[in-house]
Write an enzyme that holds these catalytic residues in place. Structure first.
Site, PDB file in Angstrom:
ATOM      1  N   LYS A 181      75.882  12.595  37.567  1.00  0.00           N
ATOM      2  CA  LYS A 181      75.135  11.774  38.538  1.00  0.00           C
ATOM      3  C   LYS A 181      75.914  11.667  39.845  1.00  0.00           C
ATOM      4  CE  LYS A 181      72.640   9.191  35.043  1.00  0.00           C
ATOM      5  NZ  LYS A 181      72.682   8.119  34.065  1.00  0.00           N
ATOM      6  N   GLN A 241      75.487   2.466  33.230  1.00  0.00           N
ATOM      7  CA  GLN A 241      75.249   3.477  32.190  1.00  0.00           C
ATOM      8  C   GLN A 241      75.126   2.812  30.819  1.00  0.00           C
ATOM      9  OE1 GLN A 241      74.888   6.923  32.792  1.00  0.00           O
ATOM     10  NE2 GLN A 241      74.245   6.911  30.658  1.00  0.00           N
ATOM     11  N   ASP A 271      67.086   2.296  38.305  1.00  0.00           N
ATOM     12  CA  ASP A 271      66.678   2.741  36.967  1.00  0.00           C
ATOM     13  C   ASP A 271      65.326   2.143  36.584  1.00  0.00           C
ATOM     14  OD1 ASP A 271      68.200   4.556  35.579  1.00  0.00           O
ATOM     15  OD2 ASP A 271      69.634   3.076  34.824  1.00  0.00           O
TER      16      ASP A 271
END
Ligand code: NAD
Length: 301
Positions: free
Chosen positions: A58, A102, A125
């Site tokens: 990422k 994460q 997200d």
């Protein structure tokens, strides 16, 4: 005998590469206009090897798309309070447009509490309940990256989805539910199937669009599919290694070989949905950056 058809492969890898390139161009324009780069902060707690790989890729993709990447690593035994105070700091940092924590987090940390602490306007997200609510009532917010990526592939392939029968297999908060919502917003007739669904093959056989997000290797068989159906395979499963091999093959939730002889189009695993997820994350971050800077979000995003 009816001749067997061969499904078109939906090339998520190529689609994602194009999206990343477009994001990179718009990110460079954003920097000119805003006088700063768009920024994504990624937080990793602990040493989980898969998570480390995701976080690294990422970070690389963010920089390659002309955006700034901020990586924060906390030790496995970091407390929930440490993580919450980092999230609070990132919420207030003007260089940070998107925050991604994460998952999974170590067991002693309450994931829901951490997600709830992220500012909904930096929740790229799309996991915050505010963003889930916005999606559900049709307000603009952030949509989870994987289902949004699936939707991009579907509309690219099929155009207008109005009236099509869609069956989503799986009802998780990060894939199944938002996927169903997006399909509903696109005027498809949506069924959500799950572990308690009766006669799943018969349900799937109705579908013009099948989205499989279960996490069971090659569960969806060719004879579950209607001829010509469009199949989006979200699953990522590793088979046991063949004798002599170190690692098993990656496969999706759909029996790709068999399904390819019935479906009209299908995403492969790997190279289908997977690459879309990071590309959409970058896209969401750049959308956040425009909103945070008070600039119009370009339509091509
Ligand atoms: P999850 O475990 O949270 O949810 C799985 C869902 O499948 C559940 O809702 C459950 O009801 C349903 N299910 C389980 N067994 C079933 C059965 N026998 N029949 C019908 N439904 C059944 O998983 P998730 O996070 O939604 O992920 C699903 C899959 O997608 C996993 O393989 C995951 O690795 C993959 N995934 C891929 C990406 C990507 O970037 N491509 C992103 C997220 C998840």
């Amino acid at each position: 005998m009816t001749p067997r058809m061969t499904a078109q492969r939906i090339d998520g890898k190529a689609f994602a590469a194009q999206l990343r390139e477009r994001v990179g161009t718009i990110a460079a324009e954003f920097e000119q206009e805003a006088g700063r780069k768009a920024g994504l902060a990624v937080v990793l707690v602990g040493e989980d090897p898969a998570s480390q790989v995701y976080v690294r890729s990422k970070g690389k993709a963010t920089v390659a798309a002309n955006m700034e990447s901020f990586e924060h690593r906390l030790p496995e035994d970091a407390s929930e309070a440490d993580l919450l105070s980092l999230v609070e700091r990132l919420n207030g940092d003007e260089a940070v447009d998107g925050i991604l924590v994460q998952l999974p987090l170590p067991g002693h940390i309450d994931e829901q509490k951490v997600i709830a602490a992220i500012s909904p306007d930096k929740d790229v997200d799309g996991f915050h309940v505010i963003n889930a609510g916005r999606l559900s009532v049709g307000q603009s917010g952030f949509v989870p990256c994987t289902p949004l990526g699936c939707m991009m592939l579907l509309t690219d392939r099929l155009g207008d989805l109005s009236g099509l029968e869609a069956v989503v297999i799986g009802r998780s908060n990060i894939v199944g539910k938002p996927m169903a919502q997006l399909l509903l917003d696109a005027n498809a007739t949506v069924t959500i199937a799950h572990s308690r669904t009766r006669d799943l093959p018969a349900v799937v056989r109705r579908a013009d669009i099948v989205v499989a997000a279960v996490g069971r290797a090659e569960m969806v068989k060719a004879d579950w599919l209607k001829d010509g159906a469009t199949v989006i395979d979200v699953g990522i499963n590793r088979l046991p290694p063949e004798p002599g091999a170190q690692k098993g093959r990656l496969v999706g939730d759909v029996d790709f070989g068999g399904a390819s002889e019935v479906a009209g189009a299908i995403t492969p695993v790997p190279g289908g949905v997977g690459p879309m997820t990071i590309a959409v994350l970058l896209r969401n971050t750049l959308v956040a950056a425009h909103r945070n800077a008070g600039l119009d979000v370009p339509e091509s995003l």
